[in-house]
Design an enzyme around this catalytic site. Structure first.
Site: not given
Ligand code: ZN
Length: 500
Positions: A262-263, A266, A292
């Site tokens: 997830h990171e 980003h 997101e």
């Molecule tokens: Zn996030």
């Protein structure tokens, strides 16, 4: 090049430097600083932020923007120069409306509410947090009052995180999710999935090893990225060539693996912004929703997909032979995609997650328009959890006190999580059309083609265009929950079929 433009660019570069220094202070606070440094660090951070705010909202910047108006009109609107003037002007107009004293009060309210929230959550004591929450809401309402428009208060709360998005547009998307998701949640409940082998124990040094393998394969490299351990996983960018992602580990879960993906999503967005935009206000992701969409894409659409897991799972088995020796990749796939209502948003699956967000979105509107007294929040929370997910909230620690956002005054933030889910599938459908070979690439551990597509069609633009324009460029269409709902339906059907 125009001399006034050069001067504007120079001034903005210094302001961006200050903002990046402020991020560095924050990253350092989370990752390296000894705890006793906290009170002084809060002052240091406030000083840097104040100087950046004062410089940006100065009359000289306004004068330059004014004088550059004719120059901008002569430029191609899609050029970096025209975009810089346009976006800086919009940011300047907005920032000027907020008095510097109120800025200071907001920072101060957030700084005092955060430790109060940590303590209240630990003791599951909502009453102890109530005065801080009241102040956070009051300050937020005064902030919103700085913008004299005729829309609902929530429009202005939302605008800080998803510029230009209106409450009624979010309503339209969330109404559709509310119509479709309950049946999917019921179907998932009727077809339970076995995920008992995901309880570990997973020694943390082995998890570190696995995360490093995945990150390297995704495209992380030590020349422009860091990867550290902190309490609240996040991604920081100090430059397009200095991306810092973080995670945390628990022995009884592989959650860190997915949170790291997830990171990474980003971080990659920031990493692939056009280098020509460096040290300008255009260097960065355009909105929280689009940000997101990228983190969810790497975590869920890549990370929890069967083709990728065919590449990953043998490596997981190699690192954790005891836990996964007798598990096959299909069982692993079903387990990491399990759908089951639960109390905590950050642990929620891909379907129920949105109900957690909708609940907060509805309560936040009532908090801002005064139609709910804040002391009634725990009961209202419990009633909605029962209505949307069919579960009881045994204590406020697991309910209304679970998120830090409100303590920091971040009211209007939550919807961007679900908007990100929606956007991620819009973009994904287009990617699948244009890159039909993606599945076999994932099975081979090849992600460069996907990274390049994302750079070309989304990341490189940074903040040049509005979030809505950026979404249309990447997905080919404005906000539409259709692709996301189709994806969730297919996933639930697949898991139910596999369990039967
Ligand atoms: Zn996030």
């Amino acid at each position: 090049m125009n001399a006034k433009f050069q001067e504007l660019k120079h001034r903005l570069a210094e302001i961006v430097d200050l903002r990046m220094i402020s991020s560095l202070l924050d990253w350092d606070l989370q990752a390296l600083m000894p705890p006793a440094g906290t009170p002084v660090r809060a002052e240091q951070a406030a000083t840097v932020q104040r100087i950046a705010h004062e410089r940006f909202t100065s009359a000289e910047i306004g004068r330059l923007l004014e004088e550059l108006q004719p120059y901008e009109e002569g430029l191609d609107p899609e050029s970096d120069e025209a975009s810089l003037i346009r976006v800086a002007h919009r940011d300047w107009e907005k920032a000027r409306k907020v008095p510097v004293e109120l800025e200071g009060e907001m920072a101060q309210a957030a700084a005092t509410a955060l430790p109060a929230w940590v303590e209240a959550r630990r003791n599951s004591d909502f009453a102890a947090f109530l005065p801080y929450l009241q102040r956070a809401v009051d300050v937020r309402c005064r902030y919103i009052a700085c913008f004299d428009g005729d829309g609902p208060a929530y429009d202005y709360a939302l605008d800080d995180y998803e510029e230009g998005m209106k409450t009624h547009e979010v309503d339209a998307v969330f109404d559709e999710l509310k119509r479709e998701l309950p049946a999917l949640i019921a179907e998932a409940r009727a077809n339970p999935v076995d995920d008992s082998f995901l309880a570990g124990p997973f020694p943390i040094d082995k998890q570190r090893e696995l995360n490093a393998v995945v990150l390297r394969q995704f495209g992380w490299s030590p020349d422009s990225w860091r990867f550290d351990e902190i309490v609240h996983p996040a991604a920081y960018h100090l430059a397009t060539t200095d991306i810092r992602i973080t995670t945390r580990y628990a022995e009884d879960s592989l959650e860190s693996l997915f949170s790291t993906m997830h990171e990474f999503g980003h971080g990659l967005y920031e990493r692939q912004v056009d280098a020509a935009l460096e040290r300008t206000p255009l260097a960065g992701g355009v909105s929280l929703g689009l940000h997101e969409s990228q983190s969810r894409m790497w975590e869920n659409l890549v990370g929890r997909s069967l083709p990728f897991l065919r590449w990953l799972f043998p490596r997981v088995q190699e690192v954790f032979p005891e836990q996964f020796g007798s598990v096959d990749v299909d069982e692993f796939y079903r387990a990491v995609n399990k759908i089951q209502p639960s109390l905590i948003r950050v642990d929620a699956d891909q379907v129920t997650y949105n109900m957690h967000v909708i609940l907060r979105f509805e309560l936040e509107q009532e908090m801002l328009d005064g139609s709910i007294a804040l002391r009634e929040l725990p009961d209202a929370w419990g009633a909605k959890m029962q209505e949307y997910l069919g579960i009881d909230v045994p204590e406020d620690r697991l309910g209304v006190l679970q998120d830090m956002h409100w303590s920091g005054g971040a009211i209007g933030y939550f919807p961007t999580y679900s908007l990100g889910n929606v956007m991620s599938l819009q973009i994904w459908e287009r990617i699948r059309e244009e890159l039909p070979d993606l599945d076999s690439q994932f099975e081979d551990g090849e992600f460069g083609v996907l990274r390049d597509w994302l750079r070309e069609n989304l990341h490189r633009y940074g903040r040049k265009f509005t979030p809505q324009e950026t979404l249309v460029r990447a997905a080919g269409a404005p906000l539409d929950p259709g692709p996301y709902i189709r994806y969730l339906k297919q996933k639930v059907a697949e898991l139910a079929g596999a369990a039967a």
